[in-house]
Design a protein around this motif. Structure first.
Motif, mmCIF file in Angstrom:
data_model
loop_
_atom_site.group_PDB
_atom_site.id
_atom_site.type_symbol
_atom_site.label_atom_id
_atom_site.label_comp_id
_atom_site.label_asym_id
_atom_site.label_seq_id
_atom_site.Cartn_x
_atom_site.Cartn_y
_atom_site.Cartn_z
ATOM 1 N N SER A 160 0.911 -1.145 0.155
ATOM 2 C CA SER A 160 -0.052 -0.089 -0.183
ATOM 3 C C SER A 160 0.787 1.329 -0.030
ATOM 4 N N ARG A 203 -0.772 4.690 -0.340
ATOM 5 C CA ARG A 203 -1.540 5.247 0.560
ATOM 6 C C ARG A 203 -0.783 6.185 1.445
ATOM 7 N N GLU A 204 -1.338 7.467 1.368
ATOM 8 C CA GLU A 204 -0.800 8.507 2.371
ATOM 9 C C GLU A 204 -0.581 7.950 3.788
#
Length: 125
Positions: A105, A108-109
């Protein structure tokens, strides 16, 4: 946590190039997976690029693939974003970010614990 400072932003004409730098503090930079994100006015922050700890594995967003390249120099505690063939839609504040641990991931921030203050990139048409 690592402290991050971006530089290299500015105003450029469409078709031009810029290289962003992100300098990290501390002696453990090589342990961090790094990413670049950007946020245009009125938009959510979006993933641009990510790089593994040793620099061998890089991921690039489809929107900038073929134009942007991410790299790092662990001896200099710095990660770079080379941006070529810039378009007006690339105008945004660009942020670098750091995370620990491998993750699928990477885009994803929320996976990133440390962020820089951002640097403005403006591309004129």
């Amino acid at each position: 946590q690592v402290q991050l400072v971006e530089s290299g932003g500015g105003l450029v004409q469409a078709g031009g190039s810029l290289r962003l730098s992100c300098a990290a503090s501390g002696r453990t930079f090589s342990r961090y997976y790094m990413g670049w994100f950007r946020q245009a006015p009125g938009n959510e922050r979006e993933f641009v690029a990510a790089i593994s700890t040793n620099g061998y594995d890089t991921r690039i967003a489809d929107s900038v693939k073929g134009r942007f390249t991410i790299s790092r120099d662990n001896a200099k505690n710095t990660v770079y974003l080379q941006m070529n063939s810039l378009k007006p839609e690339d105008t945004a504040v660009y942020y670098c970010a750091a995370r620990t641990g491998y993750s699928l991931s990477y885009y994803r921030e929320g996976m990133y614990a440390s962020w820089g203050q951002g640097t403005q990139v403006t591309v004129s048409s």
